[in-house]
Write a protein that holds these residues in place. Sequence first.
Motif, PDB file in Angstrom:
ATOM      1  N   ALA A 104       0.594  -1.222   0.048  1.00  0.00           N
ATOM      2  CA  ALA A 104       0.278  -0.007   0.086  1.00  0.00           C
ATOM      3  C   ALA A 104       1.167   1.187  -0.094  1.00  0.00           C
ATOM      4  CB  ALA A 104      -1.017  -0.558   0.914  1.00  0.00           C
ATOM      5  N   THR A 105       2.255   1.501   0.000  1.00  0.00           N
ATOM      6  CA  THR A 105       3.340   2.120   0.211  1.00  0.00           C
ATOM      7  C   THR A 105       4.466   2.768  -0.794  1.00  0.00           C
ATOM      8  OG1 THR A 105       4.106   0.769   1.750  1.00  0.00           O
ATOM      9  CG2 THR A 105       2.585   2.431   2.607  1.00  0.00           C
ATOM     10  N   ALA A 115      -7.252   6.991  -0.325  1.00  0.00           N
ATOM     11  CA  ALA A 115      -8.031   5.964  -1.250  1.00  0.00           C
ATOM     12  C   ALA A 115      -7.304   4.873  -1.785  1.00  0.00           C
ATOM     13  CB  ALA A 115      -9.189   6.461  -1.672  1.00  0.00           C
ATOM     14  N   GLY A 116      -6.203   5.344  -2.025  1.00  0.00           N
ATOM     15  CA  GLY A 116      -5.366   4.382  -2.849  1.00  0.00           C
ATOM     16  C   GLY A 116      -4.786   3.148  -1.782  1.00  0.00           C
ATOM     17  N   ILE A 117      -4.024   4.031  -0.933  1.00  0.00           N
ATOM     18  CA  ILE A 117      -3.516   3.385   0.002  1.00  0.00           C
ATOM     19  C   ILE A 117      -4.600   2.306   1.184  1.00  0.00           C
ATOM     20  CG2 ILE A 117      -1.751   3.268   1.934  1.00  0.00           C
ATOM     21  CD1 ILE A 117      -1.508   5.619   0.920  1.00  0.00           C
ATOM     22  N   ALA A 121      -3.930  -2.161   0.728  1.00  0.00           N
ATOM     23  CA  ALA A 121      -4.454  -2.830   2.383  1.00  0.00           C
ATOM     24  C   ALA A 121      -4.629  -3.365   2.866  1.00  0.00           C
ATOM     25  CB  ALA A 121      -3.950  -1.436   3.430  1.00  0.00           C
ATOM     26  N   VAL A 122      -6.322  -2.714   2.855  1.00  0.00           N
ATOM     27  CA  VAL A 122      -7.500  -3.642   3.133  1.00  0.00           C
ATOM     28  C   VAL A 122      -7.673  -5.203   1.708  1.00  0.00           C
ATOM     29  CG1 VAL A 122      -9.955  -4.309   2.964  1.00  0.00           C
ATOM     30  CG2 VAL A 122      -8.759  -1.989   4.168  1.00  0.00           C
ATOM     31  N   ILE A 123      -7.462  -4.416   0.442  1.00  0.00           N
ATOM     32  CA  ILE A 123      -7.360  -5.556  -0.310  1.00  0.00           C
ATOM     33  C   ILE A 123      -6.434  -7.266   0.189  1.00  0.00           C
ATOM     34  CG2 ILE A 123      -7.192  -6.608  -3.047  1.00  0.00           C
ATOM     35  CD1 ILE A 123     -10.195  -5.563  -2.148  1.00  0.00           C
ATOM     36  N   PRO A 172      -0.617  13.479   2.175  1.00  0.00           N
ATOM     37  CA  PRO A 172      -0.385  14.152   3.812  1.00  0.00           C
ATOM     38  C   PRO A 172      -1.985  13.685   4.664  1.00  0.00           C
ATOM     39  CG  PRO A 172       0.214  15.855   1.991  1.00  0.00           C
ATOM     40  CD  PRO A 172       0.016  14.602   1.092  1.00  0.00           C
ATOM     41  N   SER A 173      -2.781  13.313   3.853  1.00  0.00           N
ATOM     42  CA  SER A 173      -4.020  13.356   3.886  1.00  0.00           C
ATOM     43  C   SER A 173      -3.958  12.059   5.173  1.00  0.00           C
ATOM     44  CB  SER A 173      -4.832  13.116   3.556  1.00  0.00           C
ATOM     45  OG  SER A 173      -4.840  11.863   2.542  1.00  0.00           O
ATOM     46  N   VAL A 174      -3.298  10.943   5.141  1.00  0.00           N
ATOM     47  CA  VAL A 174      -2.709   9.663   5.627  1.00  0.00           C
ATOM     48  C   VAL A 174      -1.739  10.189   6.794  1.00  0.00           C
ATOM     49  CG1 VAL A 174      -1.553   7.815   5.569  1.00  0.00           C
ATOM     50  CG2 VAL A 174      -2.728   8.315   3.553  1.00  0.00           C
ATOM     51  N   LEU A 175      -1.015  11.421   6.195  1.00  0.00           N
ATOM     52  CA  LEU A 175      -0.266  11.361   7.780  1.00  0.00           C
ATOM     53  C   LEU A 175      -0.730  12.411   8.452  1.00  0.00           C
ATOM     54  CD1 LEU A 175       3.263  12.276   5.586  1.00  0.00           C
ATOM     55  CD2 LEU A 175       3.167  10.231   7.413  1.00  0.00           C
ATOM     56  N   ASP A 176      -1.604  12.982   8.705  1.00  0.00           N
ATOM     57  CA  ASP A 176      -2.223  13.862   9.262  1.00  0.00           C
ATOM     58  C   ASP A 176      -3.442  13.325  10.057  1.00  0.00           C
ATOM     59  OD1 ASP A 176      -1.194  16.094   7.807  1.00  0.00           O
ATOM     60  OD2 ASP A 176      -2.947  16.666   6.899  1.00  0.00           O
TER      61      ASP A 176
END
Length: 339
Positions: A104-105, A115-117, A121-123, A172-176
């Motif tokens: 995922a990374t 959304a892609g990460i 990860a889930v899939i 940024p949206s993930v790290l936040d």
Amino acid sequence: MTQHASPPRDSTGKVRSADGPPAWRGLMARADVRTLSLLGVLAALIVIGGITKPDEFLDTRNLQLVLTQASVIGVVTVGMTFVIISGGIDLSVGAIVALASVWATTVATQEYGFAGILFTAVIVGVGCGLVNGLLIAYGAMVPFIATLAMLASARGLALQITDGKTQIVTIPSVLDLGERDAYVLGIPPLVMVFAVVTIIGWLILNRTTFGRRSVAVGGNAEAARLAGIDVRRQRLYLYLLSGLCCGIAAFLLIVLSGSGQNTNGNLYELDAIAAAIIGGTLLTGGRGTIVGSVLGVLIFTTITNIFALNNLQSDVQQIAKGAIIVAAVLVQRRTASTT
């Protein structure tokens, strides 16, 4: 013409057992005792932490850290609890978390943003769970062997993807989500996700047909089959559920660490199994609680935190955890022999 005495009935008119209270009441009573015992142990650990390192341990940030660290392994433990209740085992959860986190990374995945990460990860987690479930349910492989093979394969693939390097997240949206500004009323988002997974897991186990079937399969698979339960399909669903939890945990770990590494999830399988056992889940299947497993996670995480604050060696931590696991198994055997 002889008349037979009618069976005793309660105030609602239902037939009451002549041999005493129903068996489920005894099970509920023992479950309450186990829960109270675990709460007592957790409270004792909090007192110990408060006495040994009052300023550090009782600090709000440290307590938030404990809950955040418990969230990742806690989500994995919820899925593991279902698998063990059904009489199975999953040794691959840590490796699946690692594979899902590195897949995922990758640079290609991060191009699709938050959304892609999350989706990847889930899939990946669900895909690994599907392979485990097919091998065990329809391939008639022993769960220990099938998940051990997945452990080796997932670890190897994770290493191949990363080439032994750390993959830094740049979204940024993930790290936040890991920043204090994202906390809601002082509660980290990861903890809220853990709480939601726990509540859903509890509802599924205790309030749905799926939960009752899982317990039935673990208690006696042949009797469950004769009762009309598709045992193979049920086992497949359970490993899918475990894989889903691993995928969610991988995303939480990405948020927590800000990266993907092939070493992620190291020994998660042992921690998850240990937490479930501590919580009262039988290794032989047929009994277990989500609440108990979550308390087991909190106990282990608190122990680790106390040891770290007191600068104790990691090997001492492992010895303490091992002693707790042995004690829990002995208590389980004693309880089983008295029922």
